[in-house]
Scaffold this motif. Structure first.
Motif, PDB file in Angstrom:
ATOM      1  N   ARG A  22       0.851  -1.191   0.000  1.00 53.00           N
ATOM      2  CA  ARG A  22       0.000   0.000   0.000  1.00 53.00           C
ATOM      3  C   ARG A  22       0.886   1.239   0.000  1.00 53.00           C
ATOM      4  O   ARG A  22       1.762   1.393   0.865  1.00 53.00           O
ATOM      5  CB  ARG A  22      -0.898   0.019   1.243  1.00 53.00           C
ATOM      6  CG  ARG A  22      -1.944  -1.086   1.296  1.00 53.00           C
ATOM      7  CD  ARG A  22      -3.058  -0.845   0.274  1.00 53.00           C
ATOM      8  NE  ARG A  22      -3.723   0.434   0.484  1.00 53.00           N
ATOM      9  CZ  ARG A  22      -4.773   0.608   1.282  1.00 53.00           C
ATOM     10  NH1 ARG A  22      -5.279  -0.413   1.947  1.00 53.00           N
ATOM     11  NH2 ARG A  22      -5.338   1.796   1.404  1.00 53.00           N
ATOM     12  N   SER A  24       0.164   4.068   0.872  1.00 54.02           N
ATOM     13  CA  SER A  24      -0.140   4.898   2.037  1.00 54.02           C
ATOM     14  C   SER A  24       0.508   4.387   3.318  1.00 54.02           C
ATOM     15  O   SER A  24       0.430   5.042   4.354  1.00 54.02           O
ATOM     16  CB  SER A  24      -1.661   4.957   2.244  1.00 54.02           C
ATOM     17  OG  SER A  24      -2.184   3.647   2.392  1.00 54.02           O
ATOM     18  N   SER A  25       1.185   3.231   3.259  1.00 55.62           N
ATOM     19  CA  SER A  25       1.777   2.649   4.460  1.00 55.62           C
ATOM     20  C   SER A  25       3.024   3.419   4.882  1.00 55.62           C
ATOM     21  O   SER A  25       3.750   3.982   4.054  1.00 55.62           O
ATOM     22  CB  SER A  25       2.132   1.179   4.223  1.00 55.62           C
ATOM     23  OG  SER A  25       3.204   1.065   3.303  1.00 55.62           O
ATOM     24  N   GLU A  26       3.275   3.435   6.173  1.00 53.62           N
ATOM     25  CA  GLU A  26       4.480   4.095   6.686  1.00 53.62           C
ATOM     26  C   GLU A  26       5.735   3.410   6.156  1.00 53.62           C
ATOM     27  O   GLU A  26       6.758   4.055   5.922  1.00 53.62           O
ATOM     28  CB  GLU A  26       4.465   4.094   8.212  1.00 53.62           C
ATOM     29  CG  GLU A  26       3.378   4.981   8.820  1.00 53.62           C
ATOM     30  CD  GLU A  26       3.484   6.419   8.344  1.00 53.62           C
ATOM     31  OE1 GLU A  26       4.621   6.948   8.296  1.00 53.62           O
ATOM     32  OE2 GLU A  26       2.441   7.019   8.004  1.00 53.62           O
ATOM     33  N   GLU A  27       5.657   2.105   5.978  1.00 48.00           N
ATOM     34  CA  GLU A  27       6.781   1.347   5.438  1.00 48.00           C
ATOM     35  C   GLU A  27       7.171   1.868   4.059  1.00 48.00           C
ATOM     36  O   GLU A  27       8.359   2.090   3.772  1.00 48.00           O
ATOM     37  CB  GLU A  27       6.375  -0.130   5.359  1.00 48.00           C
ATOM     38  CG  GLU A  27       7.357  -1.031   4.629  1.00 48.00           C
ATOM     39  CD  GLU A  27       6.751  -2.389   4.314  1.00 48.00           C
ATOM     40  OE1 GLU A  27       7.505  -3.376   4.271  1.00 48.00           O
ATOM     41  OE2 GLU A  27       5.508  -2.465   4.085  1.00 48.00           O
ATOM     42  N   HIS A  28       6.190   2.086   3.207  1.00 43.33           N
ATOM     43  CA  HIS A  28       6.476   2.557   1.861  1.00 43.33           C
ATOM     44  C   HIS A  28       6.943   4.010   1.861  1.00 43.33           C
ATOM     45  O   HIS A  28       7.841   4.384   1.090  1.00 43.33           O
ATOM     46  CB  HIS A  28       5.248   2.417   0.969  1.00 43.33           C
ATOM     47  CG  HIS A  28       5.457   2.931  -0.423  1.00 43.33           C
ATOM     48  ND1 HIS A  28       6.314   2.327  -1.310  1.00 43.33           N
ATOM     49  CD2 HIS A  28       4.946   4.026  -1.065  1.00 43.33           C
ATOM     50  CE1 HIS A  28       6.320   3.016  -2.443  1.00 43.33           C
ATOM     51  NE2 HIS A  28       5.504   4.047  -2.313  1.00 43.33           N
ATOM     52  N   CYS A 186       7.074   0.931  -5.312  1.00 47.82           N
ATOM     53  CA  CYS A 186       6.445  -0.121  -4.506  1.00 47.82           C
ATOM     54  C   CYS A 186       7.227  -1.427  -4.605  1.00 47.82           C
ATOM     55  O   CYS A 186       7.318  -2.184  -3.636  1.00 47.82           O
ATOM     56  CB  CYS A 186       5.018  -0.367  -4.976  1.00 47.82           C
ATOM     57  SG  CYS A 186       3.808   0.772  -4.318  1.00 47.82           S
ATOM     58  N   ARG A 193      10.681  -5.990   2.022  1.00 51.71           N
ATOM     59  CA  ARG A 193       9.861  -6.772   2.942  1.00 51.71           C
ATOM     60  C   ARG A 193      10.167  -8.261   2.817  1.00 51.71           C
ATOM     61  O   ARG A 193      10.293  -8.977   3.814  1.00 51.71           O
ATOM     62  CB  ARG A 193       8.379  -6.515   2.676  1.00 51.71           C
ATOM     63  CG  ARG A 193       7.471  -7.142   3.729  1.00 51.71           C
ATOM     64  CD  ARG A 193       6.011  -7.063   3.329  1.00 51.71           C
ATOM     65  NE  ARG A 193       5.565  -5.693   3.131  1.00 51.71           N
ATOM     66  CZ  ARG A 193       4.343  -5.367   2.702  1.00 51.71           C
ATOM     67  NH1 ARG A 193       3.470  -6.349   2.403  1.00 51.71           N
ATOM     68  NH2 ARG A 193       3.993  -4.112   2.560  1.00 51.71           N
TER      69      ARG A 193
END
Length: 453
Positions: A22, A24-28, A186, A193
């Motif tokens: 996603r 919108s994820s903090e990871e991305h 992404c 990940r």
């Protein structure tokens, strides 16, 4: 909403992503800012004066699909990022007849300070890397032509509410990264990940000669994947993508899919009436290479796909009850050549060519003969070749002939039929005829003459 719809459609045709990122994820967001900083530290990002479209009525900057107009190159409808028709990366100052989609008012241009990717500096290295790549010639030549005739820096940031927000340098702080960079990163987030899940080092993985990146996309993503993503890899010291599998848009009855005109079908809807293996096979069969303009979805093609799957199953089922009599034989040279063609096509992500090799293997071997002439080796190889396209079908027949431990493989595929396999294949056929009601509804929806007044 769209994410749920996409995942539902994928599940309907037996596709489960190993990683789903996603944006919108903090990871991305963290990963995207890290890539930006790496490119900046390597000297490939510059701040330059530029212009961005602005809506005087709404008193706000416009970007992405919120600013639409006509492509300066082909005059097709386009948004402020990219022309889906010809693939041009559009500069805001060149978009013709630009309007703000939320209010419909004409847009003007305002000067801004903007982060740019300095392609001029990287161009010689990027040119040599693409020239020496194994990419399809059509794609390779288009990107090299851009580097040699249209080379320019590409914007990486703009005033927009959506996306990953830059915090430095001060001149662009508060701007967000352009979707065609950050959004396409992404894959980087996903690889990181997977590395963490497997206890591997990200940097070692990306630099390993055993790592190959293959991208699959529609024609609208072509430019930024083959230029922007490739450049962001090369500038950080990584290998460029091994290959790009790029398609023209699928068409439906000769026209582009369009949800706005109800000229579209959803995979999960179709899969209620059509076996997913048949649908997968047909979609793979018409997924031709970029520039071929030969990927039209039509009901007759779907009917032929079902008939082809039925033919495969009929050939396999004639061996039911004689599993233990099947021999493990060495394949004829002609069949080995079919396998080599198949492997080469799959290596180059030309699935349509791999399907041609499967057809050659089937027609030239014992499976297609009316008498029982196939060996256990031939059956296992045939199912292994089918497995990437119709995995559920291949797995079911593999288990029937060889037991639950059967696994697809082409290098060491001579397996003995299992003594405990069933003597009768009583599961329903995957390749059942397309229901008449489905055909009638399809023709009424997509072929009926428009009503006249």
């Amino acid at each position: 909403m769209h994410i749920d719809e996409i995942l539902q459609c994928l599940r309907a045709v037996h596709i489960a992503p190993d990683v789903f990122v996603r944006t919108s994820s903090e990871e991305h967001k963290r990963r995207s800012l890290a890539i930006y900083k790496q490119l900046d530290a390597a000297g490939y990002i510059e701040l330059r004066d530029a212009e961005q479209l602005y809506c005087e009525s709404c008193d706000e900057f416009a970007a992405d699909s919120l600013a639409v107009g006509k492509c300066p190159a082909c005059n097709a409808a386009a948004d402020s990022n990219l022309c889906e028709n010809c693939g041009l990366a559009i500069q805001h100052s060149l978009l013709r007849d630009a309007v703000h989609t939320p209010c419909g008012h004409a847009l003007t241009l305002r000067p801004i300070r903007q982060a740019h990717f300095n392609f001029e500096r990287l161009a010689p290295t990027l040119d040599r890397a693409i020239e020496g790549s194994g990419w399809p010639d059509t794609i390779k030549h288009k990107e090299i032509e851009w580097l040699r005739t249209e080379l320019r820096a590409l914007p990486m940031s703009r005033h927009f509410d959506c996306g990953v927000t830059l915090v430095a340098p001060a001149e662009v702080a508060g701007q967000t990264l352009l979707t065609w960079f950050e959004g396409l990163w992404c894959f980087d987030t996903g690889i990181e990940r997977i590395c963490k899940q497997n206890g591997a080092d990200y940097d070692d993985t990306m630099r390993s000669p055993d790592t190959k990146l293959l991208f699959f996309m529609g024609q609208d993503n072509r430019f930024y994947y083959t230029i922007g993503v490739t450049a962001s890899l090369l500038a950080r010291g990584y290998a460029i993508p091994h290959n790009h599998a790029i398609q023209d848009y699928y068409k439906l009855e000769g026209a582009k899919f369009s949800t706005g005109r109800d000229h579209a079908m959803w995979a999960d809807e179709v899969a209620r009436d059509i076996d997913p293996s048949v649908l997968r096979y047909y979609l793979a069969r018409i997924a031709k290479a970029f520039g071929s303009d030969d990927n039209d979805f039509q009901i007759e093609g779907l009917v032929r796909a079902a008939a082809r799957i039925h033919l495969f199953e009929t050939a396999l089922r004639k061996h039911a009850g004689s599993n233990a009599k099947l021999t493990v034989d060495t394949l004829k040279p002609e069949r080995v050549l079919d396998i080599e063609h198949y492997c080469q096509a799959m290596h180059e992500a030309r699935v349509w060519a791999a399907l041609d090799a499967i057809d050659a293997f089937f027609e030239g071997g014992g499976l297609a003969r009316s008498e029982a002439g196939a060996s256990a080796t031939e059956i296992s190889v045939f199912l292994s070749m089918l497995h990437p396209v119709v995995p559920v079908l291949a797995a079911r027949y593999g288990a029937f002939f060889f037991g639950a431990g059967w696994r697809p493989g082409l290098d060491n595929c001579a397996v003995w039929p299992s003594a405990d396999t069933l003597s009768v294949m009583d599961a329903p056929l995957f390749g059942e005829p397309i229901p008449d009601a489905f055909i009638a509804a399809y023709e009424q929806r997509f072929r009926a003459a428009p009503a006249t007044t």
